[in-house]
Design a protein around this motif. Structure first.
Motif, short mmCIF file in Angstrom:
data_model
loop_
_atom_site.label_atom_id
_atom_site.label_comp_id
_atom_site.label_asym_id
_atom_site.label_seq_id
_atom_site.Cartn_x
_atom_site.Cartn_y
_atom_site.Cartn_z
N TYR A 12 57.17 77.74 6.69
CA TYR A 12 57.13 76.43 6.07
C TYR A 12 58.54 76.01 5.64
CZ TYR A 12 57.37 79.08 1.72
OH TYR A 12 57.75 79.94 0.71
N THR A 13 58.67 74.72 5.45
CA THR A 13 59.93 74.14 4.97
C THR A 13 59.62 73.14 3.88
OG1 THR A 13 60.93 74.38 7.16
CG2 THR A 13 62.00 72.86 5.62
N PRO A 14 60.00 73.43 2.64
CA PRO A 14 59.73 72.46 1.57
C PRO A 14 60.75 71.32 1.58
CG PRO A 14 60.82 74.39 0.68
CD PRO A 14 60.62 74.65 2.14
N SER A 15 60.37 70.23 0.91
CA SER A 15 61.25 69.07 0.78
C SER A 15 62.06 69.18 -0.52
CB SER A 15 60.41 67.79 0.77
OG SER A 15 61.21 66.67 0.44
N PRO A 16 63.26 68.62 -0.57
CA PRO A 16 64.03 68.65 -1.82
C PRO A 16 63.29 68.00 -2.98
CG PRO A 16 65.44 68.01 0.01
CD PRO A 16 64.06 68.03 0.54
N ALA A 17 62.33 67.11 -2.63
CA ALA A 17 61.58 66.46 -3.69
C ALA A 17 60.45 67.33 -4.23
CB ALA A 17 61.01 65.14 -3.18
N ASP A 18 60.14 68.44 -3.52
CA ASP A 18 59.06 69.35 -3.97
C ASP A 18 59.64 70.26 -5.03
OD1 ASP A 18 57.42 68.17 -2.08
OD2 ASP A 18 57.87 69.68 -0.55
N THR A 19 59.34 69.93 -6.26
CA THR A 19 59.91 70.67 -7.39
C THR A 19 58.89 71.49 -8.14
OG1 THR A 19 59.59 68.73 -8.81
CG2 THR A 19 61.73 68.97 -7.70
N GLY A 20 57.63 71.43 -7.75
CA GLY A 20 56.59 72.17 -8.46
C GLY A 20 56.61 73.66 -8.14
N GLU A 21 55.59 74.34 -8.67
CA GLU A 21 55.48 75.79 -8.47
C GLU A 21 54.91 76.09 -7.09
OE1 GLU A 21 53.54 79.69 -10.72
OE2 GLU A 21 53.21 77.67 -11.49
N LEU A 22 55.47 77.08 -6.43
CA LEU A 22 55.03 77.45 -5.08
C LEU A 22 53.70 78.21 -5.16
CD1 LEU A 22 55.62 77.60 -2.02
CD2 LEU A 22 56.79 79.78 -2.46
N ASP A 23 52.74 77.77 -4.32
CA ASP A 23 51.41 78.39 -4.28
C ASP A 23 51.01 78.56 -2.81
OD1 ASP A 23 48.96 79.42 -4.84
OD2 ASP A 23 48.06 77.54 -5.50
N ILE A 24 50.77 79.81 -2.40
CA ILE A 24 50.39 80.11 -1.01
C ILE A 24 49.00 80.75 -1.01
CG2 ILE A 24 50.98 81.37 1.09
CD1 ILE A 24 53.89 81.38 0.10
N GLU A 25 48.12 80.29 -0.11
CA GLU A 25 46.76 80.82 -0.03
C GLU A 25 46.39 81.05 1.43
OE1 GLU A 25 44.20 77.99 -1.84
OE2 GLU A 25 44.95 78.33 -3.88
N TRP A 26 45.75 82.21 1.67
CA TRP A 26 45.13 82.50 2.98
C TRP A 26 43.63 82.65 2.74
CZ3 TRP A 26 46.55 82.39 7.97
CH2 TRP A 26 47.92 82.39 8.27
N SER A 27 42.84 81.94 3.53
CA SER A 27 41.38 81.99 3.38
C SER A 27 40.72 81.94 4.75
CB SER A 27 40.89 80.82 2.51
OG SER A 27 41.26 79.58 3.12
N VAL A 28 39.43 82.29 4.78
CA VAL A 28 38.63 82.24 6.00
C VAL A 28 37.77 80.99 5.95
CG1 VAL A 28 36.80 83.35 7.33
CG2 VAL A 28 38.62 84.72 6.34
N VAL A 29 37.88 80.17 6.97
CA VAL A 29 37.13 78.93 7.02
C VAL A 29 35.66 79.24 7.28
CG1 VAL A 29 36.88 76.71 8.18
CG2 VAL A 29 39.16 77.72 7.84
N SER A 30 34.78 78.71 6.46
CA SER A 30 33.35 78.93 6.63
C SER A 30 32.82 78.12 7.80
CB SER A 30 32.60 78.55 5.35
OG SER A 30 31.21 78.65 5.54
N PRO A 31 32.00 78.74 8.68
CA PRO A 31 31.43 77.95 9.79
C PRO A 31 30.53 76.83 9.30
CG PRO A 31 31.20 80.32 10.17
CD PRO A 31 31.64 80.14 8.76
N ASP A 32 29.95 77.02 8.12
CA ASP A 32 29.11 75.99 7.52
C ASP A 32 29.98 75.08 6.66
OD1 ASP A 32 27.16 74.43 6.45
OD2 ASP A 32 25.99 76.07 5.56
N THR A 33 30.06 73.84 7.03
CA THR A 33 30.93 72.91 6.29
C THR A 33 30.45 72.66 4.87
OG1 THR A 33 29.68 71.05 7.23
CG2 THR A 33 31.66 71.76 8.41
N THR A 34 29.20 73.00 4.57
CA THR A 34 28.70 72.80 3.21
C THR A 34 29.05 73.97 2.29
OG1 THR A 34 26.57 73.83 3.77
CG2 THR A 34 26.78 71.45 4.10
N GLN A 35 29.61 75.05 2.85
CA GLN A 35 29.98 76.22 2.05
C GLN A 35 31.49 76.25 1.81
OE1 GLN A 35 27.66 78.28 0.76
NE2 GLN A 35 26.04 77.09 1.77
N LYS A 36 31.88 76.95 0.74
CA LYS A 36 33.28 77.08 0.41
C LYS A 36 33.96 78.10 1.32
CE LYS A 36 32.87 75.99 -4.53
NZ LYS A 36 33.13 76.49 -5.91
N ASP A 37 35.24 77.88 1.52
CA ASP A 37 36.02 78.88 2.26
C ASP A 37 36.21 80.13 1.40
OD1 ASP A 37 36.19 76.97 4.20
OD2 ASP A 37 38.24 76.35 3.69
#
Length: 370
Positions: free
Chosen positions: A66-91
């Motif tokens: 990834y490449t952040p923008s100079p305007a991105d000044t917030g805290e860095l947050d990275i997440e890896w998740s598994v996409v649920s096959p059911d769109t009504t369920q959470k990842d």
């Protein structure tokens, strides 16, 4: 040149416009440029394949640079998740990076062997490393990188396949010339789709008359001949691996049918003859045994002892009736007395109780009765 024309048009437009309209247009253009500047924030720059196929037991890295923008000044947050096959369920969250700390959020089988590929994900590489892959880890993974106000995501599909196991080769049919023969190849384990291919390693390629099924692994020969004989190789493969086996196909001459028929008849007659011989021997043994038992019984009858003599008390009544005829002998008077005395002495010595005997009468013609 185009830019010069636009500049001249804009200059002419502003000169011809009222002052208040010129101020409005300048403010609007500055706002639009500011909005466009903010939309060009955080960007995930990985350009690898969206679908990755790997074999069971191997390792893989799911890219997420990834490449952040100079305007991105917030805290860095990275997440890896598994996409649920059911769109009504959470990842399902797997791992994350926040405030310089890495977190694992699941004990599920999908979370085994997961880690960030880079020692420090904050340096622009949030790629995910998975070691010792298993079929259970086949899923769609999503990388989300957020640094306020910028955020971006990337999805990667991972397919974990099982390599084919070593196949087994065998022949169906007698390998006789003129008859049908089939070569078979089968792998017991492996992810679909498995493809089977037969090749001949000796005596040139397989003749065109043979047909093979790549889905089942069968090589069919409808009319076997010497031209089909040789060493064959079967290879099974899928997207992640290949294995093979070999088999030697022979071309045997069919047996002489007339000789087979004659041999069958002779064998049957020989078997019947053996059975008859056994029956005759059995009958002879049974007859010999019966005759021996009969002769042995006759010998016992001839050697049987005489019946016991009657007791002294019944000598005059019962025994006399059984032997009505009396034999006599020529004995003189002097011998008669000694004879009677001898009988009396014998009877007295053999018996505890003295027994009295009636004197035997002497017949002048026949003598004493004996």
């Amino acid at each position: 040149m185009f830019r010069q024309i636009c500049t001249r048009l804009r200059s002419g437009f502003f000169l011809s416009c009222p002052p208040w309209l010129s101020v409005f247009l300048l403010c609007t253009s500055s706002l639009l440029s500011t909005e466009l500047k903010y939309t060009q924030g955080m960007q995930v720059t990985s350009t690898g394949p969206q679908t990755i196929q790997k074999a069971e037991g191997e390792s893989v890295i799911l890219g997420c640079t990834y490449t952040p923008s100079p305007a991105d000044t917030g805290e860095l947050d990275i997440e890896w998740s598994v996409v649920s096959p059911d769109t009504t369920q959470k990842d399902q969250m797997l791992v994350s990076y926040t405030s310089g700390t890495k977190y694992i959020h699941s004990n599920h089988a999908l979370a085994k062997g997961l880690s960030f590929a880079a020692p420090d994900p904050s340096m622009g590489d949030a790629s995910l490393s998975i070691s010792l892959l298993s079929p259970a880890q086949s899923a769609t993974y999503k990388c989300k990188v957020k640094k306020s106000p910028g955020v971006d995501t990337r999805k990667v599909s991972l397919v974990v396949l099982v390599k084919p196991s070593a196949p087994k080769c065998w022949v169906e049919g007698g390998e006789l010339i003129g008859e049908a023969v089939s070569l078979h190849c089968k792998s017991e384990r492996g992810s679909t789709t498995l493809t089977y291919t037969w090749k001949r390693e000796s005596a040139g390629p397989i003749p065109a008359m043979a047909t093979q099924n790549r889905a089942t692994g069968e090589l069919k020969i409808s009319n076997h001949s010497q031209s089909f004989a040789g060493l064959y190789l079967c290879e099974v493969n899928n997207a992640v691996g290949a294995r093979h086996c070999r088999i030697n196909l022979k071309a045997n001459k069919p047996p002489n049918r007339a000789a087979v028929i004659v041999g069958t008849v002779v064998g049957s007659l020989l078997l019947i003859f053996i059975l008859l011989v056994l029956i005759v021997i059995l009958y002879w043994k049974l007859s010999t045994r019966h005759r021996y038992e009969k002769e042995f019984s006759n010998e016992i009858r001839e050697d049987a002892p005489p019946p016991e003599s009657c007791p002294a008390s019944r000598h005059t009544s019962r025994c006399g009736s059984q032997h009505p005829q009396v034999a006599y002998s020529q004995i003189s008077g002097t011998h008669g007395s000694s004879f009677n005395e001898g009988r009396a002495h014998t009877s007295s010595s053999n018996s505890r109780t003295p027994v009295k005997y009636t004197p035997v009468e002497y017949d002048s013609k026949y003598g004493y009765a004996v």
